[in-house]
Scaffold this motif. Structure first.
Motif, PDB file in Angstrom:
ATOM      1  N   CYS A   1     -29.989 -18.283  36.750  1.00 46.75           N
ATOM      2  CA  CYS A   1     -30.356 -16.857  36.269  1.00 46.75           C
ATOM      3  C   CYS A   1     -30.436 -15.168  37.079  1.00 46.75           C
ATOM      4  O   CYS A   1     -30.399 -15.690  37.919  1.00 46.75           O
ATOM      5  CB  CYS A   1     -32.176 -16.996  36.077  1.00 46.75           C
ATOM      6  SG  CYS A   1     -33.285 -15.905  35.226  1.00 46.75           S
TER       7      CYS A   1
ATOM      8  N   GLN B   1     -33.190  -7.208  31.578  1.00 46.71           N
ATOM      9  CA  GLN B   1     -32.230  -7.433  30.783  1.00 46.71           C
ATOM     10  C   GLN B   1     -32.351  -9.519  31.593  1.00 46.71           C
ATOM     11  O   GLN B   1     -31.592  -9.233  33.218  1.00 46.71           O
ATOM     12  CB  GLN B   1     -30.740  -6.793  30.956  1.00 46.71           C
ATOM     13  CG  GLN B   1     -29.529  -8.376  30.006  1.00 46.71           C
ATOM     14  CD  GLN B   1     -28.223  -8.159  30.044  1.00 46.71           C
ATOM     15  OE1 GLN B   1     -27.656  -7.958  31.607  1.00 46.71           O
ATOM     16  NE2 GLN B   1     -27.962  -7.517  29.057  1.00 46.71           N
TER      17      GLN B   1
ATOM     18  N   MET C   1     -30.855 -13.503  31.635  1.00 44.95           N
ATOM     19  CA  MET C   1     -29.855 -14.740  31.050  1.00 44.95           C
ATOM     20  C   MET C   1     -29.907 -15.535  32.107  1.00 44.95           C
ATOM     21  O   MET C   1     -29.883 -15.363  33.489  1.00 44.95           O
ATOM     22  CB  MET C   1     -28.435 -14.107  31.290  1.00 44.95           C
ATOM     23  CG  MET C   1     -28.397 -12.354  30.282  1.00 44.95           C
ATOM     24  SD  MET C   1     -26.113 -12.298  30.309  1.00 44.95           S
ATOM     25  CE  MET C   1     -26.430 -10.419  29.492  1.00 44.95           C
TER      26      MET C   1
ATOM     27  N   MET D   1     -27.744 -18.446  32.821  1.00 51.66           N
ATOM     28  CA  MET D   1     -26.664 -19.299  31.865  1.00 51.66           C
ATOM     29  C   MET D   1     -26.780 -20.623  33.376  1.00 51.66           C
ATOM     30  O   MET D   1     -27.217 -20.742  33.656  1.00 51.66           O
ATOM     31  CB  MET D   1     -25.524 -18.246  32.634  1.00 51.66           C
ATOM     32  CG  MET D   1     -26.048 -17.043  31.964  1.00 51.66           C
ATOM     33  SD  MET D   1     -24.551 -15.712  32.481  1.00 51.66           S
ATOM     34  CE  MET D   1     -26.007 -14.526  34.277  1.00 51.66           C
TER      35      MET D   1
ATOM     36  N   GLN E   1     -18.746 -17.779  27.476  1.00 51.71           N
ATOM     37  CA  GLN E   1     -18.571 -16.646  27.099  1.00 51.71           C
ATOM     38  C   GLN E   1     -18.102 -15.737  28.260  1.00 51.71           C
ATOM     39  O   GLN E   1     -18.566 -15.928  29.156  1.00 51.71           O
ATOM     40  CB  GLN E   1     -20.168 -16.318  26.236  1.00 51.71           C
ATOM     41  CG  GLN E   1     -20.883 -17.200  25.243  1.00 51.71           C
ATOM     42  CD  GLN E   1     -22.457 -17.169  24.823  1.00 51.71           C
ATOM     43  OE1 GLN E   1     -22.641 -17.513  25.393  1.00 51.71           O
ATOM     44  NE2 GLN E   1     -21.693 -15.986  23.747  1.00 51.71           N
TER      45      GLN E   1
ATOM     46  N   ILE F   1     -18.764 -12.729  29.888  1.00 53.37           N
ATOM     47  CA  ILE F   1     -20.094 -11.790  30.192  1.00 53.37           C
ATOM     48  C   ILE F   1     -20.078 -11.044  31.270  1.00 53.37           C
ATOM     49  O   ILE F   1     -19.218 -11.369  32.636  1.00 53.37           O
ATOM     50  CB  ILE F   1     -21.036 -12.372  30.470  1.00 53.37           C
ATOM     51  CG1 ILE F   1     -21.971 -14.043  29.308  1.00 53.37           C
ATOM     52  CG2 ILE F   1     -22.918 -11.556  30.859  1.00 53.37           C
ATOM     53  CD1 ILE F   1     -22.632 -15.099  29.907  1.00 53.37           C
TER      54      ILE F   1
ATOM     55  N   LEU G   1     -23.632 -19.561  27.825  1.00 51.11           N
ATOM     56  CA  LEU G   1     -24.887 -18.309  27.983  1.00 51.11           C
ATOM     57  C   LEU G   1     -26.043 -19.457  27.019  1.00 51.11           C
ATOM     58  O   LEU G   1     -26.197 -19.980  26.428  1.00 51.11           O
ATOM     59  CB  LEU G   1     -25.111 -17.170  26.875  1.00 51.11           C
ATOM     60  CG  LEU G   1     -25.879 -15.605  27.035  1.00 51.11           C
ATOM     61  CD1 LEU G   1     -26.540 -15.787  28.341  1.00 51.11           C
ATOM     62  CD2 LEU G   1     -25.803 -14.908  25.890  1.00 51.11           C
TER      63      LEU G   1
ATOM     64  N   HIS H   1     -30.775 -15.265  26.617  1.00 52.31           N
ATOM     65  CA  HIS H   1     -31.114 -13.941  26.538  1.00 52.31           C
ATOM     66  C   HIS H   1     -31.892 -12.987  26.261  1.00 52.31           C
ATOM     67  O   HIS H   1     -32.497 -13.005  25.044  1.00 52.31           O
ATOM     68  CB  HIS H   1     -29.006 -13.518  25.911  1.00 52.31           C
ATOM     69  CG  HIS H   1     -29.106 -11.686  26.448  1.00 52.31           C
ATOM     70  ND1 HIS H   1     -29.363 -11.183  25.229  1.00 52.31           N
ATOM     71  CD2 HIS H   1     -28.590 -11.594  27.075  1.00 52.31           C
ATOM     72  CE1 HIS H   1     -29.459  -9.663  26.005  1.00 52.31           C
ATOM     73  NE2 HIS H   1     -28.589  -9.881  26.609  1.00 52.31           N
TER      74      HIS H   1
ATOM     75  N   ASP I   1     -33.527  -9.527  25.984  1.00 53.74           N
ATOM     76  CA  ASP I   1     -33.710  -8.013  26.468  1.00 53.74           C
ATOM     77  C   ASP I   1     -34.469  -7.516  25.914  1.00 53.74           C
ATOM     78  O   ASP I   1     -35.507  -7.330  25.229  1.00 53.74           O
ATOM     79  CB  ASP I   1     -31.976  -7.833  25.033  1.00 53.74           C
ATOM     80  CG  ASP I   1     -31.421  -6.599  26.094  1.00 53.74           C
ATOM     81  OD1 ASP I   1     -32.325  -6.273  27.331  1.00 53.74           O
ATOM     82  OD2 ASP I   1     -30.412  -6.276  25.834  1.00 53.74           O
TER      83      ASP I   1
ATOM     84  N   GLY J   1     -34.709 -19.240  24.818  1.00 52.69           N
ATOM     85  CA  GLY J   1     -33.944 -17.958  23.283  1.00 52.69           C
ATOM     86  C   GLY J   1     -34.086 -17.465  22.591  1.00 52.69           C
ATOM     87  O   GLY J   1     -34.491 -16.722  21.458  1.00 52.69           O
TER      88      GLY J   1
END
Length: 167
Positions: free
Chosen positions: A61, A76, A78, A80, A90, A92, A101, A104, A106, A140
């Motif tokens: 993370c 932010q 994430m 992953m 992806q 990033i 991912l 996510h 935000d 998410g």
């Protein structure tokens, strides 16, 4: 704790197949750090920048916080999962060559809500890197849809571990 590799010797470490994550810290401006994850090693570039390398399938993370003269401008988070070169990944920013991912978040509200879920999982004495990837995806999706967030229980974790052991 992962070993810290000094920058002059970074070329001696095998980078093949590892996911590299850039981290940085500039006081009162930028903090790009890992909330959880077990890197294979770190490389310290200078006082402000470092890089963490993860083996394939490792979960981690990364949190990004940015500010300007007037206050916080970006939150932010994430979650992953590192991939192999054969997996679909992806792209990033700051993650080379890319990662899967899982979550996510935000904005301040979403990041704080996710951090409280992470704290709740830690309170159950569950290692965050062993948490089900499906839970992070669900979390998410619930964040994006503004729905109630699911709890990660010990029973859910035991079911995930049992399923992983069978496959």
């Amino acid at each position: 704790m992962a070993a810290v590799v000094p920058s002059p010797f970074a070329s001696l470490v095998d980078h093949e197949g590892l996911t590299r994550v850039s981290l940085a810290y500039v006081a009162h401006r930028l903090n790009l750090y890992l909330r959880f994850g077990e890197p294979a090693y770190y490389v310290q570039h200078d006082r402000w920048r470092r890089m963490a390398a993860f083996r394939p399938a490792a979960m981690f993370c990364r949190i990004r916080w940015e500010a300007n003269d007037y206050g916080t401008v970006r939150w932010q988070l994430m979650v992953m999962q590192a991939c192999t070169s054969l997996d679909a990944a992806q792209r990033i920013p700051g993650v080379r060559p890319g990662a899967r991912l899982l979550l996510h978040a935000d904005g301040e509200q979403q990041v704080r809500a996710t951090l409280s879920c992470i704290d709740a999982i830690e309170a159950l004495n569950i290692v965050l890197t062993d948490t089900s990837p499906a839970y992070w995806r669900t979390l998410g999706n619930r964040l994006a849809a503004h729905l109630p967030l699911p709890d990660y229980t010990a029973a859910r974790h035991a079911a995930w571990l049992a399923g992983r052991a069978l496959s």
